[in-house]
Design a protein around this motif. Structure first.
Motif, mmCIF file in Angstrom:
data_model
loop_
_atom_site.group_PDB
_atom_site.id
_atom_site.type_symbol
_atom_site.label_atom_id
_atom_site.label_comp_id
_atom_site.label_asym_id
_atom_site.label_seq_id
_atom_site.Cartn_x
_atom_site.Cartn_y
_atom_site.Cartn_z
ATOM 1 N N MET A 102 0.971 -1.266 0.004
ATOM 2 C CA MET A 102 0.049 -0.230 -0.044
ATOM 3 C C MET A 102 1.085 1.414 0.045
ATOM 4 O O MET A 102 2.158 1.196 0.277
ATOM 5 N N GLU A 103 0.259 2.350 -0.450
ATOM 6 C CA GLU A 103 0.956 3.574 -0.392
ATOM 7 C C GLU A 103 0.226 4.351 1.113
ATOM 8 O O GLU A 103 -0.907 4.551 1.103
ATOM 9 N N PRO A 104 1.235 4.899 2.019
ATOM 10 C CA PRO A 104 0.826 5.688 3.092
ATOM 11 C C PRO A 104 0.104 6.984 2.685
ATOM 12 O O PRO A 104 -0.637 7.417 3.095
ATOM 13 N N TYR A 147 5.370 -0.856 2.209
ATOM 14 C CA TYR A 147 4.948 0.539 1.679
ATOM 15 C C TYR A 147 5.523 0.718 0.313
ATOM 16 O O TYR A 147 6.852 0.689 0.225
ATOM 17 N N ASP A 148 4.739 1.296 -0.570
ATOM 18 C CA ASP A 148 5.206 2.027 -1.647
ATOM 19 C C ASP A 148 5.464 3.369 -1.406
ATOM 20 O O ASP A 148 4.254 4.297 -1.132
ATOM 21 N N GLU A 149 6.672 3.947 -1.299
ATOM 22 C CA GLU A 149 7.003 5.309 -1.027
ATOM 23 C C GLU A 149 7.512 5.862 -2.213
ATOM 24 O O GLU A 149 8.311 6.693 -2.156
ATOM 25 N N VAL A 150 7.485 5.212 -3.383
ATOM 26 C CA VAL A 150 7.774 5.791 -4.458
ATOM 27 C C VAL A 150 7.711 7.406 -4.675
ATOM 28 O O VAL A 150 8.371 8.165 -5.218
ATOM 29 N N GLN A 151 6.475 7.728 -4.475
ATOM 30 C CA GLN A 151 6.111 9.272 -4.588
ATOM 31 C C GLN A 151 6.204 9.771 -2.968
ATOM 32 O O GLN A 151 6.794 10.962 -2.905
ATOM 33 N N SER A 152 5.905 9.241 -1.950
ATOM 34 C CA SER A 152 5.520 9.872 -0.822
ATOM 35 C C SER A 152 7.126 9.933 -0.116
ATOM 36 O O SER A 152 7.061 10.919 0.940
ATOM 37 N N GLY A 161 11.614 5.172 -5.353
ATOM 38 C CA GLY A 161 12.004 5.335 -6.507
ATOM 39 C C GLY A 161 12.256 6.937 -6.992
ATOM 40 O O GLY A 161 12.469 7.564 -6.044
ATOM 41 N N LYS A 162 11.874 7.391 -8.148
ATOM 42 C CA LYS A 162 11.989 8.860 -8.478
ATOM 43 C C LYS A 162 12.841 9.736 -7.721
ATOM 44 O O LYS A 162 14.025 9.621 -8.220
ATOM 45 N N THR A 163 12.694 10.418 -6.685
ATOM 46 C CA THR A 163 13.746 11.360 -5.826
ATOM 47 C C THR A 163 15.045 10.677 -5.680
ATOM 48 O O THR A 163 16.169 11.392 -6.056
HETATM 49 C C1 LIG Z 1 3.331 5.334 -6.300
HETATM 50 C C2 LIG Z 1 4.119 4.462 -7.530
HETATM 51 N N1 LIG Z 1 4.522 3.467 -6.991
HETATM 52 C C3 LIG Z 1 5.274 2.711 -8.223
HETATM 53 C C4 LIG Z 1 5.523 3.329 -9.375
HETATM 54 C C5 LIG Z 1 6.364 2.565 -10.364
HETATM 55 O O1 LIG Z 1 7.551 2.880 -10.308
HETATM 56 P P1 LIG Z 1 8.505 2.631 -11.695
HETATM 57 O O2 LIG Z 1 8.173 3.161 -12.412
HETATM 58 O O3 LIG Z 1 9.888 2.689 -10.935
HETATM 59 O O4 LIG Z 1 8.461 0.970 -11.859
HETATM 60 C C6 LIG Z 1 5.339 4.761 -9.694
HETATM 61 C C7 LIG Z 1 5.500 5.238 -10.946
HETATM 62 O O5 LIG Z 1 4.973 6.272 -11.238
HETATM 63 C C8 LIG Z 1 4.432 5.274 -8.698
HETATM 64 O O6 LIG Z 1 4.035 6.465 -8.762
#
Ligand SMILES: Cc1ncc(COP(=O)(O)O)c(C=O)c1O
Length: 231
Positions: A27-29, A60-65, A87-89
């Motif tokens: 889940m995303e927090p 936790y998916d903290e790719v954005q948070s 990811g991202k930052t």
């Molecule tokens: C919240 C979230 N989780 C996962 C991903 C997927 O990441 P990736 O593109 O590195 O696979 C993204 C991509 O935008 C995202 O915003």
């Protein structure tokens, strides 16, 4: 199994009913697709307690948070998931993905203890030095003062957007946390996917197109993020 966001009672019922089939909850927090809606603290804490009780791994998916503070939402709100995806930052503008967490789980990916890892994690771009160098520099630049400034600009922006909508008598609510914001054209409190979808989606498209015509590219779901100056 899809659990309803922010509905602890229903989630508990689902988790208990299916506990023998569930290995993890991911889940995303902060729910990105819901206009960066932060999960209610009681919901997030409740899911943590339940997953611990039922022996389910919490991811936790903290790719954005991760951008809301130096340790992401989990440190801001004092909740420890078992694993975290990033990811991202952390890539400093280069493509990147990373995960980490509980020692006993991460040890399964470790090939250095003699013999192969229990779960091999090979990849062409693993530990790409260019990405890691760029990511390290960006994370070093993101000082606590930087987060404070970004987050207070985010608070200000969300508040001012809400004032503009109210003044114009447009039914809209602004969600988000830290430097993240989302706009929903509804009077209803947005708490989950269903309540978000009940908002006026045509207004969202109109806002998106109107802003494109003004040279502003928002996400199509009328959400966005503030950033530091990047050169
Ligand atoms: C919240 C979230 N989780 C996962 C991903 C997927 O990441 P990736 O593109 O590195 O696979 C993204 C991509 O935008 C995202 O915003």
């Amino acid at each position: 199994i899809v659990m309803p966001y922010n509905d602890l009672a229903k989630s508990e019922e689902l988790l208990r009913r299916h506990k023998s089939e569930i290995s993890c909850v991911i889940m995303e927090p902060v729910a990105s697709a819901l206009g960066y809606l932060p999960g209610d603290i009681e919901f997030l804490q409740g899911i943590r307690e339940l997953t611990l009780e039922l022996g389910i791994i919490l991811i936790y998916d903290e790719v954005q948070s991760f951008r809301i503070g130096p340790g992401g939402a989990q440190v801001e709100w004092g909740i420890n998931p078992d694993l975290t995806a990033l990811g991202k930052t952390i890539g400093g503008g280069f493509p990147v993905g990373a995960f980490g967490g509980r020692m006993d789980l991460m040890e399964m990916f470790d090939p250095s203890q003699g013999g192969a890892a229990t779960v091999p994690h090979a990849g062409t771009f693993n530990a790409n030095p260019m990405t890691l160098a760029a990511g390290q520099v960006v994370l070093e630049q993101l000082t606590p003062e930087c987060y404070d400034r970004l987050n207070s600009m985010g608070n200000d922006l969300r508040m001012r957007m809400q004032i503009v909508f109210d003044e114009l008598e447009v039914s809209a609510c602004v969600t988000g946390v830290g430097s993240l914001f989302g706009i929903h054209f509804t009077n209803e409190k947005v708490v989950d996917y269903r309540s978000m979808l009940r908002g006026d989606q045509d207004m969202r498209k109109a806002l998106f197109l109107g802003l494109v015509n003004e040279g502003v590219l928002l996400q199509i779901v009328s959400a966005g993020a503030l950033s530091t100056v990047t050169t």
